[in-house]
Design a protein around this motif. Structure first.
Motif, PDB file in Angstrom:
ATOM      1  N   LEU A 183       0.891  -1.250   0.061  1.00  0.00           N
ATOM      2  CA  LEU A 183       0.007   0.125  -0.065  1.00  0.00           C
ATOM      3  C   LEU A 183       0.745   1.128   0.109  1.00  0.00           C
ATOM      4  N   THR A 184       2.141   1.218   0.626  1.00  0.00           N
ATOM      5  CA  THR A 184       2.877   2.092   0.521  1.00  0.00           C
ATOM      6  C   THR A 184       3.631   2.463  -0.749  1.00  0.00           C
ATOM      7  N   SER A 189      -3.211   5.775  -1.237  1.00  0.00           N
ATOM      8  CA  SER A 189      -3.924   4.796  -0.437  1.00  0.00           C
ATOM      9  C   SER A 189      -4.236   5.256   0.886  1.00  0.00           C
TER      10      SER A 189
END
Ligand code: ATP
Ligand code: TZP
Ligand code: MG
Ligand code: MG
Length: 263
Positions: A183-184, A189
């Motif tokens: 997600l990073t 996100s």
């Protein structure tokens, strides 16, 4: 019935004043989830849109004074009409301008939820934490205590995201542990999570911390499943598959995988 089911059944209208990096992805994410996105920031209409929405997302990612006024006008209207508000203070702490605006919004608008990375939340309440642009830097400190302090100080639910997510109203605190580091590697996100929280709040009459916690945990489960589906092909495939899974993850699958701890 879960909040997820309610979102999909009632298709809440979410007013987003967000940044020009993530606008399209946020709108697609909300549609995939089953909500109805409305992006509007003109001063001439923000009060009207906030009034008719079921929830409002305020995000200061690409900040300028026009957007600041849009945020304050929409927030004031939402407060007047009991529309829940999620505020994402993107980059608070990165520049003195952003810190000052984030603190001004938190002071003038009654927030339902403040959602940020640990550095952003720290800077909104005048604490220090290292920050690198819009990303949290490494820092030392107790994240749970920081979130609880922010909740007390601002009188709202605070969500601090990272490897684990802390959700607290100052009294009750949950730790949500689903999610995936991939997600990073995609932008937005955190921003989309703010809008997803807004959608869950929209279907919670009491604007409850349980609705917020389900939103955060659901988002983490969706990320895990999306990553499994693309079998580590990388951020591009993940970004698209994440939208697919926002639409496809069932309440039953969510229940099987959710990891929430009450602290
Ligand atoms: P930053 O700019 O610091 O990355 P952000 O606004 O993008 O902040 P994040 O803290 O990255 O927001 O949170 C966005 C989503 O990514 C949340 O669902 C969070 O749980 C998840 N997440 C962030 N880091 C990790 C990690 N190391 N492992 C698992 N999930 C993570
Ligand atoms: N620059 C200004 S806003 C923005 C960038 C890269 C998007 C930040 O999105 P997120 O959700 O905090 O990663
Ligand atoms: Mg991130
Ligand atoms: Mg962010």
């Amino acid at each position: 019935m879960s909040f997820l089911q309610k979102v999909r059944e009632t298709n809440p209208l979410i007013h987003n004043i967000t940044n020009n990096v993530v606008t399209n992805y946020t709108a697609n994410g909300l549609l995939a989830l089953g909500a109805s996105p409305f992006m509007a920031d003109a001063h001439e209409e923000v009060s009207d849109v906030a009034k008719l929405a079921n929830a409002l997302l305020l995000n200061m990612g690409t900040l300028n004074n026009n957007i600041v006024d849009s945020i304050l006008m929409a927030g004031t209207s939402a407060n007047k009409h009991n529309v829940p508000i999620v505020f994402d203070p993107v980059g608070a702490g990165a520049t003195s301008y952003r810190t000052a605006i984030a603190q001004k919004v938190a002071k003038k608008i009654k927030l339902t939820v403040l959602r940020g990375n640990v550095a952003e939340v720290a800077h909104v309440i005048g604490e220090s934490w290292s920050i690198k642009g819009v990303d949290a830097g490494s820092g030392e400190g107790n994240i749970v205590q920081l979130a609880q302090k922010a909740a007390h100080q601002l009188g709202c639910i605070v969500v601090v995201t990272g490897a684990d997510d802390v959700i607290t109203d100052g009294q009750t605190t949950y730790l949500a542990s689903n999610g995936h580091p991939i997600l990073t590697t995609i932008t937005g996100s955190g921003c989309l999570l703010g809008s997803v929280i807004a959608a869950f709040l929209a279907v919670s009459e009491q604007h409850s911390i349980e609705a917020v916690t389900e939103a955060v945990s659901f988002y983490g489960v969706v990320a895990e499943i999306a990553n499994e589906m693309v079998e580590a092909k990388g951020p591009g495939s993940f970004q698209i598959e994440f939208l697919n899974q926002l639409a496809l993850v069932t309440p039953e699958l969510y229940q099987q995988r959710t990891l929430i701890q009450k602290l």
